[in-house]
Design a protein around this motif. Sequence first.
Motif, short mmCIF file in Angstrom:
data_model
loop_
_atom_site.label_atom_id
_atom_site.label_comp_id
_atom_site.label_asym_id
_atom_site.label_seq_id
_atom_site.Cartn_x
_atom_site.Cartn_y
_atom_site.Cartn_z
N ALA A 41 0.85 -1.19 0.00
CA ALA A 41 0.00 0.00 0.00
C ALA A 41 0.89 1.24 0.00
N SER A 95 -3.50 -0.53 -2.41
CA SER A 95 -4.34 0.37 -1.63
C SER A 95 -3.66 1.72 -1.39
N HIS A 97 -3.77 4.84 1.38
CA HIS A 97 -4.21 5.25 2.72
C HIS A 97 -4.32 6.78 2.77
N HIS A 127 -10.33 2.78 -7.11
CA HIS A 127 -9.22 2.16 -6.37
C HIS A 127 -9.64 1.86 -4.93
N ASP A 128 -8.91 0.93 -4.33
CA ASP A 128 -9.14 0.59 -2.94
C ASP A 128 -8.60 1.71 -2.06
N VAL A 130 -8.23 3.27 1.80
CA VAL A 130 -8.27 3.02 3.23
C VAL A 130 -8.25 4.38 3.93
N ARG A 157 -12.37 1.12 3.31
CA ARG A 157 -11.82 0.35 4.41
C ARG A 157 -11.27 1.31 5.46
#
Length: 249
Positions: A41, A95, A97, A127-128, A130, A157
């Motif tokens: 990530a 990911s 953040h 996109h993922d 967090v 997330r």
Amino acid sequence: MADGTAVGRFYEFDLASGFQRIVRLGAPAAVDPHVAPTVVAYDAYARSSGQAGDTISPWGLFSRAAEDATVVWLDRLCRVVHTINYVAQEGSEVSLHLRVHGRLLAAIAQDHGHTFRDMLDAMGVSHDIVLQLPETATYDADLAAQLIGSYRRHGFRIALQASGAALAIARIKLYEPDVMKVDVRTLSQPEQQVPELLRAAEGGTTQLVFTRIDQPRIAQTLAAQGAEYGQGYFFDLPAARLAGAAVNA
């Protein structure tokens, strides 16, 4: 800008992005800074500078926002700038953040994550993401559960952070975050506390990330105790360009 990066503007300051890797620990990456580790990530940091070349810290930037509405706008601007700068780069498959400012959490009454999700959808970003909540967000258990539930409903997330092993273990058990970040500087007995943390996360869905790793011996100690993920100056400094090829966890 000419190099393709996006820059936001807050009063007289330009707002840019710096990205730091979150990596897999273990030999040889944990012992040799010249070996590129596996990236799982990237963590985004705000970088700001004035017209005269002077800089200001993220804390100083947010302190200039007197009104809650301005903090909310600035927080969202940071996340949008980071997202644009991230997805435009090669290696952005893992990911991202992004931090959420504590004053935004207090200023928005409900349905957290709705506006940011609408922004991402409008940009076509899937996109993922967090979202990292400040430590203060977990002081009120009911409010924390509400925040986490709301962000998750909108497809994000959640990462929490803790100063010390005991707090991290308690928050893993209570909130089951997707990511728990633990500052290694707050571990007084890592040989004992790291296995305790790993047992707390075992069997669940929480990814345990040890942060502020700035020396090879710290990375070696963590890896020897079975820790899987780490972040810190030992691996890289936050930079506008993604450092190293990203490999999925």
